[in-house]
Motif scaffolding. Structure first.
Motif, PDB file in Angstrom:
ATOM      1  N   LEU A 182       9.430  24.090 -14.469  1.00 29.04           N
ATOM      2  CA  LEU A 182       8.178  23.695 -15.134  1.00 29.04           C
ATOM      3  C   LEU A 182       8.415  23.425 -16.618  1.00 29.04           C
ATOM      4  N   ALA A 183       9.298  24.186 -17.220  1.00 30.49           N
ATOM      5  CA  ALA A 183       9.592  23.994 -18.638  1.00 30.49           C
ATOM      6  C   ALA A 183      10.231  22.636 -18.902  1.00 30.49           C
ATOM      7  N   THR A 184      10.979  22.131 -17.917  1.00 32.77           N
ATOM      8  CA  THR A 184      11.592  20.805 -18.079  1.00 32.77           C
ATOM      9  C   THR A 184      10.589  19.690 -17.845  1.00 32.77           C
ATOM     10  N   GLN A 185       9.463  20.031 -17.181  1.00 35.26           N
ATOM     11  CA  GLN A 185       8.481  19.007 -16.831  1.00 35.26           C
ATOM     12  C   GLN A 185       7.306  18.944 -17.813  1.00 35.26           C
ATOM     13  N   ASP A 186       6.978  20.070 -18.432  1.00 34.51           N
ATOM     14  CA  ASP A 186       5.792  20.142 -19.299  1.00 34.51           C
ATOM     15  C   ASP A 186       6.199  20.650 -20.689  1.00 34.51           C
ATOM     16  N   VAL A 197       0.842  -1.208   0.000  1.00 32.98           N
ATOM     17  CA  VAL A 197       0.000   0.000   0.000  1.00 32.98           C
ATOM     18  C   VAL A 197       0.875   1.254   0.000  1.00 32.98           C
ATOM     19  N   THR A 198       1.956   1.211   0.763  1.00 33.78           N
ATOM     20  CA  THR A 198       2.875   2.361   0.779  1.00 33.78           C
ATOM     21  C   THR A 198       3.410   2.643  -0.613  1.00 33.78           C
ATOM     22  N   LYS A 199       3.712   1.566  -1.340  1.00 32.79           N
ATOM     23  CA  LYS A 199       4.196   1.717  -2.713  1.00 32.79           C
ATOM     24  C   LYS A 199       3.108   2.364  -3.580  1.00 32.79           C
ATOM     25  N   ARG A 200       1.879   1.896  -3.408  1.00 30.42           N
ATOM     26  CA  ARG A 200       0.775   2.452  -4.199  1.00 30.42           C
ATOM     27  C   ARG A 200       0.522   3.927  -3.842  1.00 30.42           C
ATOM     28  N   VAL A 201       0.697   4.269  -2.583  1.00 31.74           N
ATOM     29  CA  VAL A 201       0.554   5.671  -2.175  1.00 31.74           C
ATOM     30  C   VAL A 201       1.576   6.534  -2.897  1.00 31.74           C
ATOM     31  N   GLY A 202       2.797   6.016  -3.013  1.00 32.71           N
ATOM     32  CA  GLY A 202       3.823   6.745  -3.747  1.00 32.71           C
ATOM     33  C   GLY A 202       3.438   6.948  -5.206  1.00 32.71           C
ATOM     34  N   GLU A 203       2.862   5.896  -5.809  1.00 32.70           N
ATOM     35  CA  GLU A 203       2.434   6.013  -7.210  1.00 32.70           C
ATOM     36  C   GLU A 203       1.308   7.050  -7.340  1.00 32.70           C
ATOM     37  N   MET A 204       0.373   7.035  -6.368  1.00 31.96           N
ATOM     38  CA  MET A 204      -0.704   8.035  -6.388  1.00 31.96           C
ATOM     39  C   MET A 204      -0.141   9.447  -6.325  1.00 31.96           C
ATOM     40  N   LYS A 205       0.812   9.638  -5.448  1.00 34.14           N
ATOM     41  CA  LYS A 205       1.409  10.971  -5.307  1.00 34.14           C
ATOM     42  C   LYS A 205       2.102  11.390  -6.592  1.00 34.14           C
ATOM     43  N   ASN A 206       2.736  10.413  -7.263  1.00 35.82           N
ATOM     44  CA  ASN A 206       3.400  10.740  -8.540  1.00 35.82           C
ATOM     45  C   ASN A 206       2.366  11.180  -9.588  1.00 35.82           C
ATOM     46  N   LYS A 207       1.213  10.487  -9.613  1.00 34.15           N
ATOM     47  CA  LYS A 207       0.168  10.863 -10.561  1.00 34.15           C
ATOM     48  C   LYS A 207      -0.361  12.266 -10.275  1.00 34.15           C
ATOM     49  N   VAL A 208      -0.556  12.543  -8.988  1.00 32.53           N
ATOM     50  CA  VAL A 208      -1.046  13.872  -8.615  1.00 32.53           C
ATOM     51  C   VAL A 208      -0.005  14.928  -8.970  1.00 32.53           C
ATOM     52  N   ALA A 209       1.268  14.591  -8.742  1.00 32.38           N
ATOM     53  CA  ALA A 209       2.320  15.550  -9.085  1.00 32.38           C
ATOM     54  C   ALA A 209       2.346  15.822 -10.580  1.00 32.38           C
ATOM     55  N   ALA A 210       2.151  14.745 -11.373  1.00 36.74           N
ATOM     56  CA  ALA A 210       2.130  14.920 -12.835  1.00 36.74           C
ATOM     57  C   ALA A 210       0.946  15.791 -13.252  1.00 36.74           C
ATOM     58  N   ARG A 211      -0.208  15.560 -12.608  1.00 40.76           N
ATOM     59  CA  ARG A 211      -1.374  16.378 -12.932  1.00 40.76           C
ATOM     60  C   ARG A 211      -1.128  17.836 -12.548  1.00 40.76           C
ATOM     61  N   ARG A 212      -0.460  18.042 -11.436  1.00 40.81           N
ATOM     62  CA  ARG A 212      -0.152  19.401 -11.011  1.00 40.81           C
ATOM     63  C   ARG A 212       0.760  20.085 -12.027  1.00 40.81           C
ATOM     64  N   VAL A 213       1.693  19.312 -12.590  1.00 38.28           N
ATOM     65  CA  VAL A 213       2.583  19.887 -13.608  1.00 38.28           C
ATOM     66  C   VAL A 213       1.772  20.350 -14.811  1.00 38.28           C
ATOM     67  N   VAL A 214       0.815  19.492 -15.216  1.00 38.22           N
ATOM     68  CA  VAL A 214      -0.025  19.854 -16.363  1.00 38.22           C
ATOM     69  C   VAL A 214      -0.824  21.125 -16.061  1.00 38.22           C
ATOM     70  N   LEU A 215      -1.425  21.153 -14.878  1.00 36.79           N
ATOM     71  CA  LEU A 215      -2.208  22.325 -14.495  1.00 36.79           C
ATOM     72  C   LEU A 215      -1.328  23.566 -14.381  1.00 36.79           C
ATOM     73  N   SER A 216      -0.126  23.370 -13.843  1.00 34.39           N
ATOM     74  CA  SER A 216       0.795  24.495 -13.733  1.00 34.39           C
ATOM     75  C   SER A 216       1.196  24.995 -15.107  1.00 34.39           C
ATOM     76  N   GLY A 217       1.366  24.038 -16.065  1.00 31.45           N
ATOM     77  CA  GLY A 217       1.716  24.433 -17.430  1.00 31.45           C
ATOM     78  C   GLY A 217       0.604  25.258 -18.068  1.00 31.45           C
ATOM     79  N   VAL A 218      -0.639  24.808 -17.890  1.00 28.40           N
ATOM     80  CA  VAL A 218      -1.782  25.556 -18.444  1.00 28.40           C
ATOM     81  C   VAL A 218      -1.860  26.939 -17.815  1.00 28.40           C
ATOM     82  N   GLU A 219      -1.721  26.965 -16.481  1.00 31.40           N
ATOM     83  CA  GLU A 219      -1.770  28.245 -15.776  1.00 31.40           C
ATOM     84  C   GLU A 219      -0.619  29.154 -16.219  1.00 31.40           C
ATOM     85  N   GLY A 220       0.566  28.534 -16.381  1.00 29.83           N
ATOM     86  CA  GLY A 220       1.723  29.320 -16.815  1.00 29.83           C
ATOM     87  C   GLY A 220       1.521  29.915 -18.191  1.00 29.83           C
TER      88      GLY A 220
END
Length: 777
Positions: A572-576, A501-524
């Motif tokens: 952000l430019a390196t991520q999105d 479960v701890t491993k899956r929590v890490g994967e969830m956080k990675n997905k949320v972080a990726a989504r945040r990058v996308v949202l940050s890119g749109v906002e940027g």
């Protein structure tokens, strides 16, 4: 004592020398020679100071320290002696000086310290003799003995401190030997006196205890009661205690004779008590225990039966308690009498039989309760109360086992079986507790996972405002896992589940972080687009003929703001990729806008230095014409000329440097014009203004020269100050002639001066005439 600091001072000298010069092999010959010379000089001065009579203790200590410092200096340079002949000779001389001076210093120190120590010892001897006399000649108190022993201790300390000087003075050494003899003699006399007095006091206590024992033993007979035997035992113990306390005093022969008699009496008393007890006490004790013993025998028959009822068992338990208390009560008597001891052992045998039967039944009941509680926790979803019930049952079984006669043959097997049940029950309870806790903990974690899974399923459509909700859902899983940290250590299966479960929590956080990058890119991208639009509008405003410095600065700040935004979002430019591509396009557009901004800035500068300078010059010209004060007029005309001149020069220069600015619209009186036309107009205005300055200069020279001097002279005459008047008339003449020479056009011009109209020539003549009159010519 005052000679004690000497050793400390010497130690300090050695440490200081070593710290100052370093390791012996590290210095040069020059360093060693310098150190040696300084130490010899210091010792010489120290020896000179102790040659007076009597020398001061501080000087003796300083000389002793200087001796040790010279020794240290010699040792410091010892390694250099084979390398340099001159230094070796100096070291040899220093060694001889050290030997002779050390002997002299030691003798002086010993003489002074021996004199002082002898006075200290004599005083200590007098005190000891006085206190020893007080102990020997009267009825001394405890304080007298303490004072005498303190005097012995003080004298011994003074003698011990003085022994270091005995080798320097044979007479003093003999004096110390005599003092040692006196010390030993007085100490022995004090100790002997103490023992004698204590022995007399303790002898009285022993005699009193002997009388008490004699009286108690005299009361014993064949009809003696337990209280009488107890009194005799107490008296025997009291006398034995007194004898034990007086053992250190048996060195005194009179007391030893009494203590020997008392010990013999104690032995006789013990023998007599044992004999009487055997004759009279046995039947009486049996009579006290026998009724309870018969009840115990009846109880034994009951508990041997197959199905005794609860009341019978309770009665048997009470009887066994009563007999057990009686056995314990008469344990001392049983130890004293062999016959009574045998009877008590017989009673104990029956008692143990009854207790074992009761314990067997209690053990069976406790085991039954444990089995029932075990069955309850094996059911589905057992409660905490079920576990508490089992724990209590196990505790009862454990406490029951602690009370059983485990060594009894009848109890051995049941006790062993109960111990095994206790062990197995605890293991089963712990195992089932872990299983239930794992089930409950897993349910909590899964509930949190399900809630988070719903949000993660919608992640691609969620906006920034929902990200905190997603984070909270994931954190809830982590928090739920925290409740099972100890379970993960206890249960291997749950430990694996926790890791997964701890491993899956890490994967969830990675997905949320990726989504945040996308949202940050749109906002940027949105923020960059808005900022670029605002920049273009600001540059257009800055280009306008009526733009201000604030307009240009505002456009510049917006340009810098976009650059700062791009720089701060470099990660952000390196991520999105989408944001990175748009950011590159914005940077290319910024290059074009930078050129437009720079051209607007230069155009604004050109307008300030042409149109605005022309307007400022016109304002200065108007101010000059509006003023009646000559100097103000002159200053404003000069300011106007300077502005017209800079307008022409700067405008022409800027256009020549950047021909693109030649078409810049410059506002003049609200109408558009070109930089060159404005520059030409400034030249015209400058040429028209320059001729107006010279006449003003001449008029200012007249006003501040001859006119001012003439008026001051008239005022001085009015005050009858002829000296000041003469000076001012002379000033009037001199400045008047100067103004005529420099400005001939003013020669015949009439001016209002001191309330009358005069030409410059007339004013000058009057000033000259007035000066002559005042001088008397």
């Amino acid at each position: 004592m005052k000679f004690l600091p000497t050793l400390a001072l010497a130690a300090v000298s050695l440490v200081v020398a070593r710290n100052a010069h370093g390791a012996p092999g590290a210095a040069s010959v020059a360093d060693a020679q310098k150190t040696l010379d300084a130490a010899r000089a210091k010792l010489t001065k120290a020896v000179e100071r102790i040659q007076v009579e009597p020398p001061a203790t501080e000087d003796l200590d300083a000389a002793f320290a200087a001796v040790n410092e010279l020794k240290d200096a010699i040792d410091f340079g010892a390694a250099k002696e084979p390398d340099d002949l001159d230094y070796a000779r100096a070291a040899l001389a220093a060694r001889k000086e050290l030997r002779t001076q050390r002997e002299y210093v030691d003798q002086r120190r010993a003489k002074v310290h021996i004199f002082k120590q002898r006075r200290v010892i004599d005083a200590a001897i007098a005190t000891l003799n006085e206190r020893a006399k007080a102990v020997a000649e009267k009825e001394p108190s405890q304080t007298d003995f303490e004072n005498a022993r303190a005097a012995v201790k003080a004298l011994k300390a003074a003698v011990d401190e003085s022994r270091q000087f005995a080798p320097q003075d044979a007479t003093f050494a003999s004096y110390l030997t005599q003092t040692d003899g006196l010390l030993g003699k007085q100490q022995k006399a004090i100790d002997d006196r103490f023992v004698l007095l204590q022995a007399d006091k303790h002898r009285a206590l022993v005699e009193e205890a002997r009388k008490d024992l004699s009286a108690a033993m005299g009361a014993l007979g064949k009809t003696s009661t337990d209280e009488q035997f107890k009194t005799a035992d107490t008296a025997t113990a009291a006398l034995e205690k007194r004898l034990e306390e007086g053992k250190p005093l048996e060195a005194e022969k009179n007391y030893r004779a009494i203590s020997d008699k008392a010990r013999a009496e104690v032995a006789d008393a013990k023998k007599k008590k044992d004999q009487l007890w055997s004759e009279t006490g046995l039947n009486r004790l049996k009579a006290e225990i026998e009724p309870a013993y018969k009840d115990l025998q009846a109880a034994a028959r009951v508990v041997r039966g197959r199905k005794p009822n609860a009341d019978q068992l309770a009665e048997a338990r009470t009887v066994s308690i009563v007999v057990r208390k009686l056995v314990e009560k008469f344990a001392p008597e049983a130890a004293r009498s062999e016959a009574f001891g045998q009877y008590v052992e017989q009673v104990k045998g029956t008692l143990v039989e009854v207790e074992v039967q009761l314990q067997l039944r209690g053990l069976e009941a406790a085991k039954t309760d444990v089995n029932k509680a075990l069955r309850n926790i094996e059911k589905k979803n057992p409660t905490d109360d079920h576990f508490a019930e089992l724990n209590s049952a196990l505790l009862v079984l454990e406490k029951t086992l602690e009370t059983v006669h485990a060594k009894d043959p009848l109890m051995a097997a049941p006790a062993a079986e109960a111990k095994q049940m206790l062990h197995d029950g605890k293991w089963s309870m712990n195992k089932r507790r872990i299983e239930v806790d794992v089930e409950q903990q897993t349910a909590k974690v899964e509930d949190a996972r399900n809630k988070a899974a719903v949000l993660l399923g919608q992640l691609s459509t969620l906006g920034p405002e929902k990200m905190e909700e997603v984070d909270a859902a994931i954190d809830a899983i982590a928090k739920a896992l925290e409740g099972g940290v100890e379970l993960a250590k206890k249960d291997r299966g749950y430990g694996a589940y926790d890791r997964e479960v701890t491993k899956r929590v890490g994967e969830m956080k990675n997905k949320v972080a990726a989504r945040r990058v996308v949202l940050s890119g749109v906002e940027g991208k949105t923020q960059l687009a808005d900022a670029l639009t605002q920049l273009k509008a600001a540059i257009e405003t800055a280009k306008q003929p009526a733009s201000t410095d604030a307009d240009v600065d505002g456009a510049s700040k917006k340009f810098d703001g976009i650059l700062s935004f791009i720089e701060s979002h470099a990660t952000l430019a390196t991520q999105d990729r989408a944001y990175a591509a748009y950011s590159e396009r914005v940077q290319i557009e910024l290059m074009r806008q930078q050129e437009a901004l720079e051209l607007a800035r230069q155009a604004r500068d050109l307008r300030k230095k042409t149109g605005e300078a022309l307007a400022a010059g016109e304002a200065a010209f108007s101010a000059a014409q509006a003023s009646k004060e000559l100097r103000t007029q002159k200053a404003q005309y000069e300011k106007a000329v300077a502005l017209f001149k800079s307008c022409n020069a700067d405008g022409t220069s800027i256009v020549e440097m950047n021909p693109l600015l030649a078409k810049t619209v410059v506002l003049v009186d609200g109408l558009g014009s070109t930089p060159r036309a404005v520059a030409a107009l400034c030249t015209q205005r400058m040429e028209a203004t320059l001729p107006l300055i010279k006449p003003l200069t001449a008029l200012i020279s007249f006003d501040e020269g001859p006119k001012r001097a003439y008026e001051k002279a008239k005022a001085a005459l009015a005050k009858n100050d002829k000296t000041e008047a003469l000076a001012q008339f002379d000033e009037c003449t001199a400045t008047g002639l100067t103004v005529q020479h420099r400005n001939p056009e003013l020669k015949d011009r009439s001016f209002e001066v001191a309330g009358t109209n005069l030409t410059l020539v007339e004013l000058t003549r009057q000033c000259t005439a007035q000066a002559k009159t005042l001088r008397g010519k």
